[in-house]
Motif scaffolding. Structure first.
Motif, mmCIF file in Angstrom:
data_model
loop_
_atom_site.group_PDB
_atom_site.id
_atom_site.type_symbol
_atom_site.label_atom_id
_atom_site.label_comp_id
_atom_site.label_asym_id
_atom_site.label_seq_id
_atom_site.Cartn_x
_atom_site.Cartn_y
_atom_site.Cartn_z
ATOM 1 N N TYR A 172 0.817 -1.220 0.000
ATOM 2 C CA TYR A 172 0.000 0.000 0.000
ATOM 3 C C TYR A 172 0.848 1.266 0.000
ATOM 4 N N TYR A 173 1.851 1.309 0.855
ATOM 5 C CA TYR A 173 2.630 2.533 1.024
ATOM 6 C C TYR A 173 3.807 2.665 0.058
ATOM 7 N N ILE A 174 4.451 1.552 -0.261
ATOM 8 C CA ILE A 174 5.660 1.606 -1.100
ATOM 9 C C ILE A 174 5.350 1.294 -2.562
ATOM 10 N N LEU A 175 4.623 0.212 -2.797
ATOM 11 C CA LEU A 175 4.298 -0.153 -4.173
ATOM 12 C C LEU A 175 3.116 0.647 -4.718
ATOM 13 N N LYS A 176 2.346 1.264 -3.800
ATOM 14 C CA LYS A 176 1.139 2.022 -4.170
ATOM 15 C C LYS A 176 0.116 1.124 -4.859
ATOM 16 N N GLN A 177 0.027 -0.107 -4.370
ATOM 17 C CA GLN A 177 -0.903 -1.078 -4.921
ATOM 18 C C GLN A 177 -1.742 -1.679 -3.801
ATOM 19 N N ILE A 178 -2.956 -2.080 -4.136
ATOM 20 C CA ILE A 178 -3.847 -2.709 -3.164
ATOM 21 C C ILE A 178 -3.910 -4.208 -3.472
ATOM 22 N N PRO A 179 -3.398 -5.043 -2.582
ATOM 23 C CA PRO A 179 -3.395 -6.485 -2.848
ATOM 24 C C PRO A 179 -4.787 -7.098 -2.685
ATOM 25 N N THR A 180 -4.988 -8.220 -3.344
ATOM 26 C CA THR A 180 -6.224 -8.987 -3.211
ATOM 27 C C THR A 180 -5.954 -10.208 -2.344
ATOM 28 N N ILE A 181 -6.760 -10.387 -1.301
ATOM 29 C CA ILE A 181 -6.599 -11.518 -0.389
ATOM 30 C C ILE A 181 -7.740 -12.491 -0.595
ATOM 31 N N PHE A 182 -7.392 -13.776 -0.679
ATOM 32 C CA PHE A 182 -8.388 -14.827 -0.808
ATOM 33 C C PHE A 182 -8.421 -15.631 0.498
ATOM 34 N N PHE A 183 -9.587 -15.665 1.130
ATOM 35 C CA PHE A 183 -9.765 -16.441 2.362
ATOM 36 C C PHE A 183 -11.256 -16.647 2.577
#
Length: 238
Positions: free
Chosen positions: A76-87
């Motif tokens: 979020y802070y360094i890559l400026k990307q929002i990851p997708t979590i599967f659970f």
């Protein structure tokens, strides 16, 4: 099919927490995120240039989610990307992340139901599918394995489990899935939370054992023992 960041059980710190990944260009698919994983991701430069990050979580023991917060923060802070979590258990993973200071805008959660097949089409990884299955591990938290289809191949990943379901065994015997990544241990006793090598041998006949890749190893088993019984051992990416 999979590359491994670590292949040890929770107490086998020399081998690192068991975690696997697939990376193609700017897309990274990560399976589990234990306490040692973020450090290894940095050490191996696996997060460099990542624009699409997918994280599959099998259960919430520390050796599987211990650095999940760090990975999300970094994305979020360094890559400026929002990851997708599967659970599969939406409330559990949201509660866990909130408790460690990860706010909901920092990630996307795909709380797919068990036995439901979710299809994802990524520009770099291509199309892949995930089908979560409940597994027997501990009584205190839910745990899941999953079947994934990727690049015209399919595999089962146990997470942590003390058995392999008849359904998964039948699928490997019929050729419906190509390989199994199974956590195993050397200790064999009643009530074990993990699958012992002895029990694994009783479940699978020798002709199918070359399709099994053993991971999450404790200090009571050797690679030689595993291979002498016809199974494979996952190799750690360097």
């Amino acid at each position: 099919m999979l590359n491994f960041i670590g292949s040890g059980s929770a107490f086998n710190t020399e081998m690192g927490n068991t975690s696997a990944f697939v990376k193609q260009s700017s897309s990274l698919l990560l399976i589990d995120c234990g306490g040692t994983v973020f450090h290894r991701l940095q050490e191996l430069n696996l997060l460099d240039g990542v624009e699409n990050l997918y994280i599959i979580i099998t259960h919430t023991h520390p050796d599987h989610v211990g650095s999940l917060g760090e990975v999300i923060f970094y994305s979020y802070y360094i890559l400026k990307q929002i990851p997708t979590i599967f659970f599969p258990n939406k409330e559990l993973i949201e509660s866990f992340l909130t408790s460690i200071g990860v706010s909901s805008e920092m990630y996307k959660l795909n709380g797919v139901e068990i036995f439901e097949i979710i299809d994802v089409d990524d520009m770099k990884l291509g199309k892949f599918s995930i089908e979560f299955l409940p597994v027997s591990h501990v009584d205190t938290i839910p745990a899941y394995g999953f079947i994934m289809g990727l690049n015209d191949k399919s595999f089962y990943y146990s997470g942590d489990a003390n058995n392999i379901s008849v359904s998964v065994v039948n699928r490997i015997m019929s050729g419906e899935i190509d390989r199994i990544y199974q956590d195993i241990c050397g200790l064999d006793y009643q009530g074990n939370n993990h699958l012992s090598l002895k029990k694994l041998c009783s479940i699978l006949q020798p002709e199918y054992r070359n399709k099994i890749y053993c991971m999450h190893l404790d200090k009571h088993i050797t690679n030689k023992e595993i291979r002498d019984n016809g199974f494979n051992v996952v190799e750690v990416y360097k």
